[in-house]
Each structure stands twice: as structure tokens, then as C-alpha cells.
Design a protein around this motif. Structure first.
Motif, PDB file in Angstrom:
ATOM      1  N   PHE A   1     -21.269  19.281  24.658  1.00 45.70           N
ATOM      2  CA  PHE A   1     -19.816  19.436  24.568  1.00 45.70           C
ATOM      3  C   PHE A   1     -19.375  20.680  24.737  1.00 45.70           C
ATOM      4  O   PHE A   1     -18.898  21.244  23.922  1.00 45.70           O
ATOM      5  N   ILE A   2     -19.379  21.007  26.173  1.00 47.77           N
ATOM      6  CA  ILE A   2     -18.885  22.584  26.262  1.00 47.77           C
ATOM      7  C   ILE A   2     -17.622  22.910  26.008  1.00 47.77           C
ATOM      8  O   ILE A   2     -17.247  24.240  25.534  1.00 47.77           O
ATOM      9  N   ILE A   3     -16.744  22.256  26.131  1.00 48.50           N
ATOM     10  CA  ILE A   3     -15.253  22.328  25.568  1.00 48.50           C
ATOM     11  C   ILE A   3     -15.043  20.819  24.896  1.00 48.50           C
ATOM     12  O   ILE A   3     -15.370  19.799  25.208  1.00 48.50           O
ATOM     13  N   PRO A   4     -13.926  20.980  24.240  1.00 53.29           N
ATOM     14  CA  PRO A   4     -13.546  19.831  23.404  1.00 53.29           C
ATOM     15  C   PRO A   4     -12.942  18.666  24.288  1.00 53.29           C
ATOM     16  O   PRO A   4     -13.065  17.625  23.963  1.00 53.29           O
ATOM     17  N   SER A   5     -12.476  18.826  25.619  1.00 52.24           N
ATOM     18  CA  SER A   5     -12.079  17.894  26.381  1.00 52.24           C
ATOM     19  C   SER A   5     -13.083  17.189  26.984  1.00 52.24           C
ATOM     20  O   SER A   5     -13.027  16.003  27.671  1.00 52.24           O
ATOM     21  N   ILE A   6     -14.502  17.665  26.897  1.00 55.84           N
ATOM     22  CA  ILE A   6     -15.478  16.823  27.620  1.00 55.84           C
ATOM     23  C   ILE A   6     -15.840  15.451  26.706  1.00 55.84           C
ATOM     24  O   ILE A   6     -15.845  15.586  25.308  1.00 55.84           O
ATOM     25  N   LYS A   7     -15.821  14.413  27.374  1.00 58.04           N
ATOM     26  CA  LYS A   7     -15.854  13.029  26.733  1.00 58.04           C
ATOM     27  C   LYS A   7     -17.155  12.747  26.221  1.00 58.04           C
ATOM     28  O   LYS A   7     -17.550  12.072  25.290  1.00 58.04           O
ATOM     29  N   TRP A   8     -18.219  12.978  27.273  1.00 57.54           N
ATOM     30  CA  TRP A   8     -19.520  12.479  27.110  1.00 57.54           C
ATOM     31  C   TRP A   8     -20.604  13.762  27.051  1.00 57.54           C
ATOM     32  O   TRP A   8     -20.259  14.735  27.774  1.00 57.54           O
ATOM     33  N   GLY A   9     -21.313  13.616  25.972  1.00 60.17           N
ATOM     34  CA  GLY A   9     -22.552  14.589  26.048  1.00 60.17           C
ATOM     35  C   GLY A   9     -23.986  13.871  25.672  1.00 60.17           C
ATOM     36  O   GLY A   9     -23.694  12.643  25.109  1.00 60.17           O
ATOM     37  N   PHE A  10     -24.968  14.328  26.341  1.00 61.86           N
ATOM     38  CA  PHE A  10     -26.265  13.593  26.345  1.00 61.86           C
ATOM     39  C   PHE A  10     -27.394  14.543  26.436  1.00 61.86           C
ATOM     40  O   PHE A  10     -27.318  15.672  26.900  1.00 61.86           O
ATOM     41  N   GLY A  11     -28.338  14.052  26.324  1.00 62.70           N
ATOM     42  CA  GLY A  11     -29.509  14.791  26.500  1.00 62.70           C
ATOM     43  C   GLY A  11     -31.092  14.189  26.317  1.00 62.70           C
ATOM     44  O   GLY A  11     -30.907  12.852  25.734  1.00 62.70           O
ATOM     45  N   GLY A  12     -32.017  15.026  26.467  1.00 60.48           N
ATOM     46  CA  GLY A  12     -33.305  14.107  26.569  1.00 60.48           C
ATOM     47  C   GLY A  12     -34.516  15.049  26.539  1.00 60.48           C
ATOM     48  O   GLY A  12     -34.289  16.365  27.013  1.00 60.48           O
ATOM     49  N   SER A  13     -35.705  14.800  25.928  1.00 63.81           N
ATOM     50  CA  SER A  13     -37.021  15.768  26.094  1.00 63.81           C
ATOM     51  C   SER A  13     -38.129  14.948  26.207  1.00 63.81           C
ATOM     52  O   SER A  13     -38.299  13.854  25.567  1.00 63.81           O
ATOM     53  N   ALA A  14     -39.065  15.512  26.860  1.00 66.25           N
ATOM     54  CA  ALA A  14     -40.264  14.980  26.812  1.00 66.25           C
ATOM     55  C   ALA A  14     -41.569  16.008  26.579  1.00 66.25           C
ATOM     56  O   ALA A  14     -41.450  17.006  27.344  1.00 66.25           O
ATOM     57  N   GLN A  15     -42.308  15.764  25.718  1.00 61.94           N
ATOM     58  CA  GLN A  15     -43.254  16.609  25.665  1.00 61.94           C
ATOM     59  C   GLN A  15     -44.796  16.254  25.508  1.00 61.94           C
ATOM     60  O   GLN A  15     -45.008  15.207  24.538  1.00 61.94           O
ATOM     61  N   ARG A  16     -45.816  16.746  26.292  1.00 60.14           N
ATOM     62  CA  ARG A  16     -47.139  16.062  26.094  1.00 60.14           C
ATOM     63  C   ARG A  16     -48.181  17.473  25.906  1.00 60.14           C
ATOM     64  O   ARG A  16     -48.318  18.136  26.705  1.00 60.14           O
ATOM     65  N   MET A  17     -48.457  17.383  24.558  1.00 58.91           N
ATOM     66  CA  MET A  17     -49.450  18.624  24.123  1.00 58.91           C
ATOM     67  C   MET A  17     -50.782  17.965  23.945  1.00 58.91           C
ATOM     68  O   MET A  17     -50.998  17.510  22.940  1.00 58.91           O
ATOM     69  N   PHE A  18     -51.713  18.511  24.610  1.00 63.73           N
ATOM     70  CA  PHE A  18     -53.095  18.127  24.522  1.00 63.73           C
ATOM     71  C   PHE A  18     -53.658  19.187  23.598  1.00 63.73           C
ATOM     72  O   PHE A  18     -54.719  18.637  23.064  1.00 63.73           O
ATOM     73  N   ARG A  19     -53.354  20.071  23.176  1.00 67.15           N
ATOM     74  CA  ARG A  19     -53.820  21.197  22.308  1.00 67.15           C
ATOM     75  C   ARG A  19     -52.735  21.756  21.626  1.00 67.15           C
ATOM     76  O   ARG A  19     -52.165  22.876  22.614  1.00 67.15           O
ATOM     77  N   THR A  20     -52.446  21.985  20.604  1.00 64.27           N
ATOM     78  CA  THR A  20     -51.351  22.761  19.924  1.00 64.27           C
ATOM     79  C   THR A  20     -51.406  23.068  18.242  1.00 64.27           C
ATOM     80  O   THR A  20     -51.936  22.146  17.680  1.00 64.27           O
ATOM     81  N   ASP A  21     -50.821  24.097  17.959  1.00 65.72           N
ATOM     82  CA  ASP A  21     -50.815  24.366  16.471  1.00 65.72           C
ATOM     83  C   ASP A  21     -49.745  23.873  15.767  1.00 65.72           C
ATOM     84  O   ASP A  21     -49.487  23.977  14.513  1.00 65.72           O
TER      85      ASP A  21
END
Length: 618
Positions: A277-297
Motif C-alpha cells: 500500500f505505497i500511498i493511502p489511496s491504493i485500494k488493493w495490496g497483495f503478495g506471495g512467496s515460495a521457498q524450497r530449501m534442500f539444506r538450511t540452518d
């Protein structure tokens, strides 16, 4: 008990001296922020410094000291009021033309665009650097030809462009048409940073890293990074972390990034998408992420918990929100945001569950919904976290209620939290004060678990005169209490926003209180075109069990001084050289420490509505 109180008094003694001195200095002047001497004293004021300068220039050593420490007074300018007044003069007129002019990195300024670089190094850098593509900047504009001039929108658009990592500053210039008085020509002047940077370091003599990055590749605003990581004893002995990021995809203010890593710490892929929501007049905000870690701490890059045993996991998330303006038509009005998100974690290999059945690393699908009330506006200042460039400081509030359901393999549970925050200038611009507080946790089988209570305070003083120099006082307090947290979850004092340079694993617990004080003196003298700021600090931290009063737990402290070096023309991080002393340190730390490190500049809390997420215990 008496020994502990004795240690406590000694550690707080220095902090009290510094804090009393700071507020005494601030109290000695009741003048406004520009601190211009009164007419009756102006002549004596000028005579004193003229005499001081004359005497200092007589010898080489005193001349160097004078040039390093003393600079002429800088009158305060309310840039927000000046900008809004400038744009308001032509408000309501029609935009007939838009032109964009990117300036060279070195040489020209907004006051003198014809100025050129002097040294061969700067001239070479200007030739090597690719200026921001005109189309890239045009996609960041919130107005177009045919729109009416809106003063608030112009001011906000400058801030949005200035927030780009490869932009040092921006200025929107309006010119009324000489023939048709109802038309206005708009010129957008931008000044880039040199977009190529290098970073690196050595960790304990066993591992090292070198990063090369470009935050404005080909001038189109895309970012690319290659980080080479090596370890003497762990395989792979040499590895690579890389990512590519697209800012403002197709002019929709959507950011997309993807990365791959294969080092001795982790191996896997990641993908992120975000429309804030970069400025107050923005009506919609959204997002997503995907992570596949075969080896991680660790689960995520910013997760506070690391494991000795590598994990194999997948993480998926998605969120969306709808903003409603409470006073439509008012640019800086309050807004209400309804949002929802889903977060899924699946482990293919992880640490064994604890004997009591509690498992921090559990397979789960987490559903969250949030209700946020916020308001934000921005004022402009200089010499806060940066060095002479315009900084946009947010004022406003953000209050949110988050409720969720965790479909967990070790038992389903509910989640809820309340979070409040407020940041504003004090009366007569005497400083900036940010306050925050929150409480939340999980509910399972009529039992409260993984709960927390937190509170924070951040104070930034106005610029205070020290002769002809100016400095600021930064004060920060933070309290965190964990309630029925898992055994693996512990707070520490190791981050620089608790005790700077503190690196003990022994000092840990479920409850923490920290107080940090810092003086920053901004120096006029440059070091090979790098701006410098000297600072002194006094930090105190109390940490221990959550079953006792915090003041009965273990006290630690840090005292020291340092210098920060940064060039605003470059995308390089800020270099810190710091000497710290740690009275009564834990057994795994020494009394004194010298550190040379790189750090990203601090950011203000922006009060921007975000995805619904649980409070962080760190």
C-alpha cells in the motif's frame, strides 16, 4: 545480591552521566530548531568565531583540527512547507508536458545542473554509470499529461522516487506555460547513485564472503547480486548466493524477486512478489512467496533461530488486503485495511521433537486475518540517518488486530495479537518520538502458549549546536517478555539495537530490557569524498528468566565510541569503526572490542499496512 547491585550501579553510572549531560545541553537553549542567535548577541557570536578561526589558522595542526570539527551554522529549512507552498501556487492547472532529466552521479546539483565532475575518477565513474532509464522513472509517476496539478500528490511522488535504492534525490519543477496560463510543464530532475557496489567480510577466520551487486542494472531499476561464500572446513568450501529483483513491474508498483543459494549454510530457491500500500489511496495490496530449501540452518533468512542440524523444507505464503479511506478526498487521511493471509510450512527433514512434544519446527498451515487502522504523512529533514541528503520522516500511527488459526500437526491452535504504534514530532519540533506496544500469543486446549508482551520507545532529538557544529541525541528503550515460549526460543542482547558489539551466547533468556543512548556529531570534513559522523554510545541490557521481575536479572552494558563513513553518491553500505568497552562481561566475551563492519542505514517505521503476520519474538 549486594555484588549484583554493585555491578548494576557501576554499569548505569556512565549512562546516567551521558543522559543528564544530553538533556542539560538541550535545555540550555529554548530557541527554535534553526538556533539563530538573537540580534543583541549576534555581533559577539560572529566576533568570537572569527577570532577562533584566525587563531586556528596560524598553525597547521590547529588548522586541521578546526577544519575537521568546525563548520558554519546551517539555518533550518522546513522543506515540507516550502515544497507544498511551491506546488500549491499552480495547483488546479492542467499538466501539458512532462520531461525527465537524470543528472550525472558526480558533479551537478539541483541548484547548478551545469556543474561538472572535477577529478578524473569522478568523470570516469560518470561515464561507466548507466543513468536511470527515462521510462523507468516515468513509470514511477503518479500523474500524467492531462491531470490537474495536485500539491500533495507531487510531494508524495518525490518521496516514492527518492525511496528507490539507486536514487539519491529527486526534484519536480513546475513551469507555467507562457501563452496558456492554465497549462503547466513538469520537469522531473533525478540524481542517481553509482549503482555498482561491493561488500564482504571475514567471520572468525574460518569463513568469508564477497558480494558484488548492481541496484540499477542497465538503468532500468532492476537489481542483481552475486555473493561468493567460502569456508575452510565445511562443504561446499566455496558457494554462491544470487538474486534478481524487478522493481515496479510494468508500472503497477509490484516488486518481483527470485534467488538461488548453494553455500555451506544452505541450498535452495526462493521467489517473492509484493504489491504494498505505497500511498493511502491504493485500494488493493497483495503478495506471495515460495521457498524450497534442500539444506538450511533456518526457516527464513530473517528467522532468529538457527539449528546445528540442517533442515529440508518448503515454505509457501500468499496474502491480500483491501484499503478503505475513512475521509475520501483527503490525501493524508486515515485508512482502514482488511487483510488475510495463508502460510504453509512443510518439513522433509528437521530436528527431533523435544521430550515434552513441543516442536518449534512443525508442519502447519497458518490462516491469518487482520484489521489495521493507520495514518501516515512525511516531513523532510537532514542529518538523521543519512549525511546531508533529504530524508523523509514518517509521522502517524498504525494500530492492528490480527487473529488466526494454526492447523498444526502437533495440535490445532488459535492466535491473536494487538499492536499499537505512534510516531510524531514533539511540540516546537524539539524532537521525534516513536512509541509502540503489543501483546499476543497462541491458544491451545484452553492454554496460552508462545505468548509475548512488548513495548518500545525511540527518541531522536532536534539538531543541537556544539559551537558551530551540530549533533543529535538518539535514545531507544525496548522491553520484551516471553510467556510459555518453547525451550529453543531465547532472547539475546547481540543485535546492535540492544548492546552494540555484544556477541555473547551465554547472555540469553525469555525476558529482556534494553536502554541505548547515542550522541552523533556530523562532521563537515570528508574522507576521500566520504561523509563522516563521530558518535559515542552507552547501552545497558537486562536479560534473564520470565518468572522474575526484570530488575532482578542479569545486567550487562557497553560503552564506547566510533565513526561512520558513507558516501551518498554510492550504493555502498555504511562503514563503522567502533571501540567498545563491556564492564563485567559474560565468560564468552572480552572486556574490550574493536569492530570494523558494514551496516545498512536504519529505516524509520513507516506505518504502512502490511500482510497479517504474528509478532516476532527476537
Amino acid at each position: 545480591m549486594w555484588i549484583r547491585l554493585y555491578k548494576y550501579k557501576i554499569q548505569l553510572f556512565f549512562v546516567l552521566i551521558i543522559s543528564v549531560s544530553a538533556f542539560k545541553t538541550a535545555a540550555q537553549s529554548n530557541e527554535p530548531n534553526e538556533l539563530v542567535p538573537g540580534k543583541s548577541n549576534a555581533k559577539k557570536y560572529e566576533q568570537f568565531y572569527d577570532s577562533l578561526e584566525y587563531k586556528a589558522k596560524q598553525k597547521k595542526l590547529t588548522r586541521i583540527i578546526y577544519d575537521f570539527l568546525v563548520s558554519p551554522p546551517r539555518a533550518f529549512v522546513d522543506k515540507e512547507a516550502v515544497s507544498l507552498e511551491y506546488y500549491s501556487q499552480l495547483e488546479g492547472k492542467i499538466i501539458s508536458e512532462i520531461s525527465i532529466k537524470p543528472l550525472d552521479v558526480f558533479g551537478p546539483t539541483f541548484e547548478d545542473t551545469t556543474r561538472t565532475a572535477k577529478s578524473w575518477l569522478e568523470r570516469t565513474a560518470n561515464k561507466v554509470h548507466t543513468k536511470s532509464n527515462l521510462n523507468t522513472i516515468e513509470k514511477m509517476l503518479l500523474f500524467k499529461v492531462g491531470d490537474f496539478v495536485d500539491a500533495d500528490l507531487m510531494y508524495e511522488n518525490e518521496r516514492i522516487i527518492r525511496s528507490l535504492p539507486y536514487i539519491q534525490d529527486v526534484k519536480i519543477v513546475l513551469e507555467q506555460d507562457s501563452v496558456y496560463k492554465g497549462l503547466v510543464k513538469v520537469s522531473v530532475l533525478t540524481k542517481d547513485r553509482f549503482s555498482v557496489g561491493v561488500s564482504g567480510g571475514v567471520d572468525g577466520g574460518q569463513s568469508a564472503a564477497l558480494e558484488v551487486y548492481n541496484q540499477n542494472i542497465f538503468g532500468i531499476g532492476h537489481e542483481i547480486s552475486f555473493r561468493f561464500v567460502g569456508h575452510l572446513n565445511k562443504q561446499p568450501y566455496t558457494g554462491l548466493e544470487t538474486f534478481y529483483k524487478i522493481k515496479n513491474f510494468k508500472g503497477k508498483f509490484v516488486d518481483i524477486s527470485a534467488g538461488y543459494t548453494n553455500t555451506y549454510l544452505r541450498e535452495g530457491f526462493s521467489f517473492n512478489l509484493d504489491k504494498p500500500f505505497i500511498i493511502p489511496s491504493i485500494k488493493w495490496g497483495f503478495g506471495g512467496s515460495a521457498q524450497r530449501m534442500f539444506r538450511t540452518d533456518r526457516v527464513l533468512d530473517n528467522d532468529p533461530i538457527k539449528t546445528q542440524e540442517s533442515m529440508d523444507l518448503a515454505f509457501l505464503s500468499a496474502w491480500g488486503g483491501r484499503s478503505f479511506q475513512l475521509k475520501p478526498g483527503h490525501f493524508q487521511n486515515s485508512q482502514m485495511v482488511l487483510s488475510a493471509g495463508i502460510y504453509n510450512r512443510t518439513y522433509f527433514h528437521r530436528p527431533s521433537p523435544a521430550t515434552d512434544g513441543l516442536q518449534y519446527f512443525s508442519n502447519s498451515t497458518f490462516y491469518l486475518a487482520g484489521l489495521t487502522f493507520s495514518q501516515r504523512r512525511y516531513m523532510q529533514d537532514q542529518l538523521v540517518y543519512s549525511y546531508g541528503i533529504t530524508e523523509d520522516i514518517p509521522e502517524g500511527f498504525k494500530n492492528e488486530l490480527v487473529f488466526g488459526y494454526d492447523a498444526n500437526e502437533f495440535g490445532d491452535r488459535y492466535y491473536a495479537h494487538l499492536y499499537f504504534s505512534n510516531g510524531n514530532l514533539l511540540v516546537k519540533r524539539q524532537g521525534y518520538l516513536f512509541l509502540s506496544g503489543g501483546v499476543g500469543g497462541y491458544f491451545k486446549d484452553n492454554r496460552y502458549e508462545q505468548g509475548q508482551v512488548q513495548a518500545g520507545l525511540n527518541f531522536i532529538s532536534r539538531q543541537i549546536p556544539a559551537g558551530r557544529k551540530r549533533f543529535r541525541l538518539f535514545a531507544r528503550a525496548n522491553y520484551m517478555l516471553g510467556i510459555r515460549r518453547f525451550e529453543i526460543e531465547n532472547l539475546t542482547l547481540n543485535r546492535n539495537d540492544h548492546i552494540r558489539g555484544f556477541s555473547s551466547r551465554e547472555a540469553a533468556g525469555k525476558q529482556r530490557l534494553s536502554l541505548d543512548l547515542e550522541y552523533v556529531l556530523f562532521l563537515r570534513k570528508q574522507f576521500y569524498k566520504f561523509n563522516m559522523a563521530a558518535y559515542g554510545f552507552a547501552d545497558v541490557g537486562i536479560i534473564g528468566s520470565n518468572k522474575n521481575l526484570i530488575f532482578t536479572e542479569h545486567y550487562y552494558s557497553g560503552l564506547g565510541l566510533g565513526i561512520r563513513i558513507h558516501n551518498e553518491n554510492l550504493v555502498f553500505k555504511t562503514f563503522h569503526l567502533r571501540l567498545g568497552f563491556y564492564p563485567f562481561p559474560p565468560s564468552d566475551m572480552s572486556f574490550v572490542g574493536v569492530i570494523l563492519e558494514e551496516q545498512l542505514k536504519k529505516d524509520f517505521y513507516s506505518f504502512t499496512p502490511t500482510a497479517p503476520q504474528p509478532l516476532r519474538f527476537e
